[in-house]
Design a protein around this motif. Sequence first.
Motif, short mmCIF file in Angstrom:
data_model
loop_
_atom_site.label_atom_id
_atom_site.label_comp_id
_atom_site.label_asym_id
_atom_site.label_seq_id
_atom_site.Cartn_x
_atom_site.Cartn_y
_atom_site.Cartn_z
N ALA A 25 0.68 -1.14 0.16
CA ALA A 25 0.08 -0.14 0.53
C ALA A 25 0.84 1.08 -0.26
O ALA A 25 0.27 2.21 -0.61
CB ALA A 25 -0.95 -0.17 0.57
N ASP A 26 2.07 1.70 0.60
CA ASP A 26 3.30 2.13 0.67
C ASP A 26 3.59 2.75 -0.81
O ASP A 26 3.42 3.46 -0.80
CB ASP A 26 3.97 2.43 1.58
N VAL A 27 4.06 1.85 -1.72
CA VAL A 27 4.10 1.42 -2.44
C VAL A 27 3.21 2.03 -3.46
O VAL A 27 3.44 3.12 -4.17
CB VAL A 27 5.53 0.36 -2.67
N LEU A 28 2.62 1.92 -3.19
CA LEU A 28 1.25 2.40 -4.79
C LEU A 28 0.92 3.12 -4.23
O LEU A 28 0.58 4.27 -4.85
CB LEU A 28 0.25 1.50 -4.67
N SER A 29 0.68 3.85 -3.42
CA SER A 29 0.26 5.23 -3.34
C SER A 29 1.48 6.46 -3.79
O SER A 29 0.33 7.56 -3.81
CB SER A 29 0.38 5.73 -1.33
#
Length: 139
Positions: A25-29
Amino acid sequence: MELKAHQLFFRRFTDLYRPFIQRTADVLSKVGLTVPQWSALRLIAEQEEMTPAELAARQFVEKPTVSRTIQQLLENGLIETRPGQDRRAKIILVTDHGRKVYEKASSDIEKLEREVIGDISEQEQENMSVRFVEMQRRL
């Protein structure tokens, strides 16, 4: 209390899954995606086109959940729809912009996956993948 082998396996699986999804989720944000949006975009891009019903089945989610995700991806210009053979069915396709976002996200996620997988050999990875598919079929 000592855990049995299968209990320990699923504890470790859960212990891995939750932080991995958070890191994902952090990467995709950074590319403006959520995990559900990425999951849908990835499947559509890899299949080149699919219907909402096919997407729901592949994601193991209900159609209303897929409908919300599709709407978000449409609003962000990442996908488009066209009529299917049946007037009620729509075909979902990735736009040019969606393809660029998909490629960037894929690259970033691959870096994370390589970091997490560490020095586990390709053979071990393939063996685990086969086992995961076997377990999924039992659900």
